[in-house]
Design a protein around this motif. Structure first.
Motif: not given
Length: 106
Positions: A72, A74-75, A78-80, A98
């Motif tokens: 997936k 992410y830029q 954004t977060q996960f 990050y």
């Protein structure tokens, strides 16, 4: 939040993958920890001890989370979240900044 106040910062860098990923540990007054880091383009695999929330502040990467079959994107902005005691992969496309938050598992 664009800055942290009343924290202690470790002077020693955390260096992984021959310098492809580096970070500094930040400890808050309540004992919680975060790392502030930079990842160079490349593919990396990490294992967690606790729940981790990865906030991408700048950059572009693909992430393969545990139990998932598709990467997936992410830029910046954004977060996960990665569960505790798990392995995940990141395919970093551009230099990526990050913040990693470590969540206590009670």
């Amino acid at each position: 939040m664009s800055q942290f106040t009343n924290v202690t910062v470790s002077k020693k860098a955390n260096v992984y993958f021959n310098g492809g990923v580096t970070s500094r540990t930040v400890v808050f007054a309540d004992g919680t920890k975060k790392t502030l880091g930079l990842m160079l383009p490349g593919t990396y695999e990490f294992t967690t001890d606790t729940i981790e929330i990865m906030e991408i502040t700048a950059g572009d990467l693909l992430v393969l989370l545990p139990g998932e079959s598709e990467w997936k994107p992410y830029q910046g902005g954004t977060q996960f979240e990665v569960p505790a005691n798990a392995t995940f992969k990141m395919d970093v496309k551009t230099i990526t900044d990050y913040v990693c938050s470590f969540v206590s598992v009670s």
